[in-house]
Write an enzyme that holds these catalytic residues in place. Structure first.
Site, short mmCIF file in Angstrom:
data_model
loop_
_atom_site.label_atom_id
_atom_site.label_comp_id
_atom_site.label_asym_id
_atom_site.label_seq_id
_atom_site.Cartn_x
_atom_site.Cartn_y
_atom_site.Cartn_z
CB THR A 1 5.53 132.86 -57.77
OG1 THR A 1 5.21 133.56 -56.55
CG2 THR A 1 4.37 131.94 -58.10
CG ASP B 1 3.66 134.91 -53.91
OD1 ASP B 1 4.47 134.93 -52.96
OD2 ASP B 1 3.47 135.88 -54.65
O1 F6P Z 1 5.36 137.46 -55.62
C1 F6P Z 1 6.51 137.16 -54.88
C2 F6P Z 1 6.69 138.13 -53.76
O2 F6P Z 1 7.84 137.74 -53.05
C3 F6P Z 1 5.48 138.29 -52.84
O3 F6P Z 1 5.35 137.23 -51.93
C4 F6P Z 1 5.78 139.65 -52.22
O4 F6P Z 1 4.61 140.28 -51.79
C5 F6P Z 1 6.41 140.41 -53.35
O5 F6P Z 1 6.93 139.44 -54.25
C6 F6P Z 1 7.50 141.36 -52.94
O6 F6P Z 1 7.92 142.07 -54.06
P1 F6P Z 1 9.22 142.99 -54.09
O7 F6P Z 1 10.42 142.10 -54.28
O8 F6P Z 1 8.99 143.87 -55.27
O9 F6P Z 1 9.29 143.72 -52.78
#
Ligand code: F6P
Length: 395
Positions: free
Chosen positions: A150, A152
């Site tokens: 991730t 994050d």
């Molecule tokens: O968890 C990874 C992440 O990129 C976060 O930082 C972000 O909030 C989310 O996924 C975005 O998700 P999606 O690709 O579903 O818009």
């Protein structure tokens, strides 16, 4: 544990750069070192549900050149939890009388498909949501080794997830661009970065990018203090300012800033938009203070202009950084070695620069995923050091 002859590999959750490097390391180690057969399951858990049509052979040749490629050759999905799978009919997702989607537990189909394909163990590459299902499949008797990804970097069980370093590098490239244009116009540049409820991406981006202020969810901020720090930068020799904001930071009034509400996503909501709010608030505050000439800052900056940018999914794409390529290779290789050593129901983690097995039940201890959450430590050495560098967190 019985011998592993056929290894299944899948990638789940939001993607990040480095997934292909892990796939490559898993396949190369499994084939070269152990003579295993490798099969990729496309589209993560949806692929397990659909079975054979989503399974592709992975050979040395088809992973040979993917070490630096962003994305994943196996595709990702972050909403196919087979333990809570939205029911569909010709009108789309079926809703109950209360207007909420109806769900079924179809996980048994996936278990049957794994057995039917003759897969002896699964390497599941994903974040907390993906690994929660991984833990649940291991409870149903499937041999599982998880690999933590991730951007994050918010998983507690490992010192660093892969994908984080690449995302920070991508952000810092953007910061360097924002600084040149910000400097030309004597502006305040606000950069919003991802990270969900964690501020690691913003903290590292801000430190590496030389930000004046960093706003993260873990540190409650006073917008007046952020404004004062920005004003100091505008009054200094450089005459511009850079602020990095984590998407999970609340508005100055303390509200979460949500861009999308998505019932069928495990997250429920997507964050986004705080950068624009901070930018507008700072501009209004900085222009409300004027000297006797009517100037907000000086005769060079009579009126302050703030601009916000959000990199959004750019942070998840593109080529993988060198540091992540090495980390991913270590993760992928260790995942196979540990499975062969008998570590079923585990995740491979980086701890004190060693690859070690951690039980999935420890990684995801209950149905409450937040227990594996690793926030920024507001009193940690990185935050303290950043403050010494003059970075304001608004506290
Ligand atoms: O968890 C990874 C992440 O990129 C976060 O930082 C972000 O909030 C989310 O996924 C975005 O998700 P999606 O690709 O579903 O818009």
């Amino acid at each position: 544990m019985g011998e592993i002859k056929k290894l299944g590999i899948m990638t789940g959750g939001g993607d990040c750069s480095g997934l292909n490097a892990v796939i490559r390391a898993v396949v190369t180690t499994a084939i070269n070192k152990y003579g295993m057969e490798c099969v990729g399951i496309q589209n993560c858990y949806r692929g397990l549900y659909l079975g054979e049509s989503q399974m592709v052979p992975l050979t040395l040749d088809n992973v040979d050149e993917i070490i630096g490629d962003g994305g994943t050759i196996l595709y990702n999905s972050n909403k196919d939890n087979l333990f809570k799978y939205p029911r569909r009919d010709k009108n789309g997702i079926v809703k109950g009388a209360n207007g909420k989607p109806l769900y079924d537990n179809v996980s048994g189909v996936a278990v049957e498909n794994v057995k039917k394909a003759g897969i002896d163990a699964l390497v599941i590459i994903g974040g907390d949501g993906t690994l929660t299902s991984g833990r649940d499949y291991s409870r149903m008797g499937i041999k599982v080794m998880g690999v933590p990804k991730t951007i994050d970097n918010d998983l507690n069980s490992t010192d660093q997830t892969f994908g984080f370093d690449t995302a920070v590098n991508r952000n810092v490239d953007a910061v360097d661009c924002l600084k040149t244009t910000g400097k030309s116009h004597h502006r305040v540049m606000v950069l919003e970065v991802m990270g969900r409820e964690a501020g690691h991406l913003a903290l590292h981006t801000g430190i590496a990018g030389g930000a004046d202020a960093i706003i993260i969810p873990e540190i409650p901020y006073d917008i007046v203090k952020i404004k004062d720090r920005v004003k100091k930068a505008l009054l200094s020799k450089k005459q511009y300012s850079l602020v990095v904001v984590a998407e999970g930071a609340p508005s100055p009034e303390g509200k979460s800033v949500i861009s999308i509400v998505q019932d069928t996503s495990p997250d429920g909501v997507k964050l986004g938009g705080i950068g624009g709010i901070i930018s507008k608030a700072l501009e209004a505050m900085l222009n409300s203070e004027r000297d006797e000439n009517g100037y907000a800052i000086s005769d060079t900056i009579m009126d302050v202009e703030c601009r916000s940018s959000a990199l959004s999914h750019v942070q998840r794409g593109g080529d993988t950084s060198a540091a992540d390529r090495v980390l991913c290779t270590r993760y992928g290789s260790a995942a196979v070695n540990l499975l062969v050593e008998g570590y079923d129901k585990h995740m491979v983690a980086l701890r004190n620069n060693e690859m070690v097995p951690v039980p999935l039940e420890e990684v995801i201890p209950s149905s409450n995923m937040s227990s594996n959450f690793k926030p920024v430590d507001p009193n940690g050495s990185l935050v303290k050091m950043a403050k010494t560098m003059g970075i304001c967190f608004g506290d």
